[in-house]
Every structure is written in structure tokens, then in C-alpha cells.
Design a protein around this motif. Structure first.
Motif, PDB file in Angstrom:
ATOM      1  N   HIS A  19      47.598  44.443  38.966  1.00 18.45           N
ATOM      2  CA  HIS A  19      47.449  44.046  40.341  1.00 18.45           C
ATOM      3  C   HIS A  19      48.662  43.305  40.966  1.00 18.45           C
ATOM      4  N   TYR A  52      42.128  43.386  30.112  1.00 14.81           N
ATOM      5  CA  TYR A  52      42.358  42.396  31.045  1.00 14.81           C
ATOM      6  C   TYR A  52      43.708  41.918  31.394  1.00 14.81           C
ATOM      7  N   ALA A  77      46.883  37.482  41.736  1.00 14.21           N
ATOM      8  CA  ALA A  77      46.436  38.810  41.011  1.00 14.21           C
ATOM      9  C   ALA A  77      45.190  38.291  39.800  1.00 14.21           C
ATOM     10  N   GLU A  94      37.578  38.053  42.469  1.00 16.94           N
ATOM     11  CA  GLU A  94      37.670  38.668  43.903  1.00 16.94           C
ATOM     12  C   GLU A  94      37.813  37.738  45.225  1.00 16.94           C
ATOM     13  N   ASN A 125      42.033  34.668  29.171  1.00 13.52           N
ATOM     14  CA  ASN A 125      40.812  35.221  29.117  1.00 13.52           C
ATOM     15  C   ASN A 125      39.924  35.058  27.968  1.00 13.52           C
ATOM     16  N   LYS A 148      42.208  37.368  42.201  1.00 20.78           N
ATOM     17  CA  LYS A 148      41.559  38.531  42.343  1.00 20.78           C
ATOM     18  C   LYS A 148      40.681  39.266  41.215  1.00 20.78           C
ATOM     19  N   HIS A 149      41.287  39.350  40.242  1.00 22.98           N
ATOM     20  CA  HIS A 149      40.496  40.046  39.061  1.00 22.98           C
ATOM     21  C   HIS A 149      39.627  39.193  38.627  1.00 22.98           C
ATOM     22  N   GLU A 150      39.467  37.540  38.644  1.00 23.22           N
ATOM     23  CA  GLU A 150      38.671  36.902  38.013  1.00 23.22           C
ATOM     24  C   GLU A 150      37.365  36.823  39.082  1.00 23.22           C
ATOM     25  N   SER A 209      45.224  44.969  33.326  1.00 21.38           N
ATOM     26  CA  SER A 209      44.673  45.047  34.712  1.00 21.38           C
ATOM     27  C   SER A 209      45.267  43.754  35.704  1.00 21.38           C
ATOM     28  N   VAL A 210      45.325  42.719  35.332  1.00 18.73           N
ATOM     29  CA  VAL A 210      45.830  41.588  35.966  1.00 18.73           C
ATOM     30  C   VAL A 210      47.496  41.846  36.376  1.00 18.73           C
TER      31      VAL A 210
END
Length: 131
Positions: free
Chosen positions: A118, A111, A25, A32, A92, A28-30, A114-115
Motif C-alpha cells: 500500500h 500483513y 498505508a 479503511e 500486528n 488504510k489496511h487497519e 500488504s501494508v
């Protein structure tokens, strides 16, 4: 993300005892899942490791080296903070930036939320909503 890199991430997660879905996750967030990604703030590779954390002799655009270095950082942060949201804030913002928010009673930012969202989505998708 190629299967061999996913397997490497999994092996690193087992070695450091960090949840695989959490790390995927974060990746993906950092980035893609783009190992060639370089941000405007000099963050490199899959795990977007900032240039201030770079070590000599490491190719941060190599997905294996990037994941290895990112896992070392996550291991350090989990050993120090243990809470996933705090770890993500420190990852982050850096420990100093996160520490300033913690002193204000802020323990989650967009941040980290969101992670973690995910991560939950992936777990629910792969495990049929269990957990």
C-alpha cells in the motif's frame, strides 16, 4: 479521511520522524480510514489499537487520540526494531507473537507485505513512480 485528520497524521509523522505514507498505508489496511471501527478482536479506531494497549482516559474512537496513541506505539517499535517489516509484524501480532516467528527465521507476514505494498502504491501514485 478528512483533511484535518490527514494533516494531524502528517504532523505526528514529522514529530516522530516516521514516513507519512507508511502510516497512511497502515491506517488504510487497519481500518479503511474508519475512525469508528471496532474489530471482533477488540481493536479500536483508525489505527486499530488493541484493547490490551489501551490507557485510561483515552478515547480510542476519537481519531486524534487514536493517532496519537498509535504513533507512540510505532515510535517505540521503530526505535526498538528499525526495520519496517519487523515493526509491522510487532504492531500486528504483538512483540511476543512476532518474536516467535523471528526465532523461526520468518521476517515478513501477509500483513507487513500488504501494508508495505500500500505504501509503495501511494508513493508511486503521488510521486509519479519515482523512488
Amino acid at each position: 479521511l478528512e483533511a484535518d485528520i490527514q494533516e494531524y497524521v502528517y504532523e505526528q509523522c514529522v514529530e516522530y520522524n516516521i514516513d507519512y505514507y507508511f502510516v497512511m498505508a497502515l491506517i488504510k489496511h487497519e481500518s479503511e480510514f474508519d475512525s469508528d471501527c471496532i474489530s471482533s478482536t477488540n481493536d479500536y479506531g483508525l489505527m486499530q489499537i488493541n484493547i490490551c494497549n489501551h490507557k485510561e482516559g483515552v478515547d480510542y474512537l476519537d481519531p486524534y487520540q487514536n493517532v496519537s496513541e498509535g504513533m507512540v506505539l510505532l515510535d517505540y517499535l521503530f526505535n526498538k526494531y528499525s526495520d519496517s517489516s519487523l515493526v509491522l509484524m510487532a504492531y500486528n501480532m504483538g512483540e511476543n507473537g512476532a518474536g516467535k516467528l523471528w526465532k523461526q527465521g520468518i521476517y515478513s507476514i501477509n500483513y507487513s507485505t500488504s501494508v508495505l505494498n500500500h505504501q509503495r502504491e501511494v508513493v508511486e501514485m503521488l510521486e509519479g513512480g519515482e523512488n
